[in-house]
Design an enzyme around this catalytic site. Structure first.
Site, short mmCIF file in Angstrom:
data_model
loop_
_atom_site.label_atom_id
_atom_site.label_comp_id
_atom_site.label_asym_id
_atom_site.label_seq_id
_atom_site.Cartn_x
_atom_site.Cartn_y
_atom_site.Cartn_z
N ASP A 113 4.28 -20.18 -37.03
CA ASP A 113 4.30 -18.88 -37.70
C ASP A 113 5.73 -18.39 -37.84
O ASP A 113 6.62 -18.82 -37.09
CB ASP A 113 3.51 -17.85 -36.88
N1 URA Z 1 -0.36 -20.91 -32.61
C1 URA Z 1 -0.05 -19.74 -33.24
O1 URA Z 1 -0.81 -18.79 -33.16
N2 URA Z 1 1.09 -19.69 -33.92
C2 URA Z 1 1.99 -20.70 -34.01
O2 URA Z 1 3.02 -20.56 -34.63
C3 URA Z 1 1.66 -21.91 -33.34
C4 URA Z 1 0.48 -22.00 -32.66
#
Ligand code: URA
Length: 238
Positions: A102
């Site tokens: 993310d």
């Molecule tokens: N899980 C998440 O919620 N976000 C990420 O970036 C990676 C794993």
């Protein structure tokens, strides 16, 4: 790179000649006759030979400590991308991040122009485990550890595979934990905690399969994978 592509690039082989080379058992990887033209190889890891001639590949593999605010999409009109952080003269055209993080997640990201390796690492069957350091806005309890070990069920019914949760510190409004998962559902870590009524306030990926976030790599910095690290990825070359 696929073995047939390596041969084509190095020897300018026609399709007919390529077929003959494999049929006549003239292609060797690590000293053994190779019959699969689609096998993924890299001359940094494999001894690739056709009729005694040694062939080369030129893939790149980088470990990036992804900073907050950067997206893992290949292109974005609004935000800086992970590939933008690689110097232009070290960035081949087909450089991609392996998997998604993310925008607000930091930490370990592998980038490579070996698309086959990236694909294979992300296959559910590869069971590549990933460890995250997670900061949560609530107390994380032993009951949460048990729930993660059993398999969290998202709001909406999707069940996650068992995951290992280790509590580093736990206070009423702040906890730090290490979470290891073996799958990669969208927003998986955040959703797992949401399913327990808790909000993730900071997320950093520390490991991916045999790779670890180097301690001396500041956010936004990257470096090439070392020969030892690449060696640890060898079993994922199929
Ligand atoms: N899980 C998440 O919620 N976000 C990420 O970036 C990676 C794993």
């Amino acid at each position: 790179m696929r073995l047939d592509k390596v041969i084509e690039q190095n020897l300018k082989t026609t399709r007919k000649e390529m077929k003959r080379l494999f049929l006549m058992k003239k292609v060797f990887v690590d000293g053994v006759v190779e019959l699969n033209p689609q096998r993924n190889v890299d001359s940094q890891l494999h001894d690739i030979r056709v009729e005694e001639q040694k062939l080369q590949t030129n893939h790149v593999y980088y470990l990036l400590n992804k900073p907050n605010g950067v997206v893992t999409a290949k292109k974005d009109i609004k935000f800086q991308t992970a590939t933008d952080l690689i110097a232009a003269d070290e960035r081949p055209a087909h450089l991609y991040p392996v998997g998604r993080l993310d925008r607000d997640t930091t930490g370990l990201l592998l980038l490579t122009d070996n698309g086959q390796l990236g694909y294979d690492l992300l296959q559910p069957g590869s069971k590549v485990s990933k460890t995250y350091r997670v900061t949560v806005n609530e107390r994380v309890t032993d009951d949460d550890v048990t729930a993660f070990a059993k398999g969290i069920v998202f709001h909406g019914g999707i069940r996650c595979q068992p995951a290992q949760l280790e509590i580093v510190s736990s206070e009423p409004k702040y906890s730090e934990v290490l979470l290891t998962i073996k799958e990669g559902k969208f927003h998986q870590v955040k959703k797992m905690f949401l399913a327990c009524g808790k909000k993730v306030t900071k997320l950093t990926r520390l490991t991916m399969g045999p790779l670890e976030l180097p301690e001396d790599l500041a956010e936004g910095e990257y470096r090439s994978v070392t020969p030892a690290e690449l060696q640890r990825l060898k079993s994922y070359f199929r």
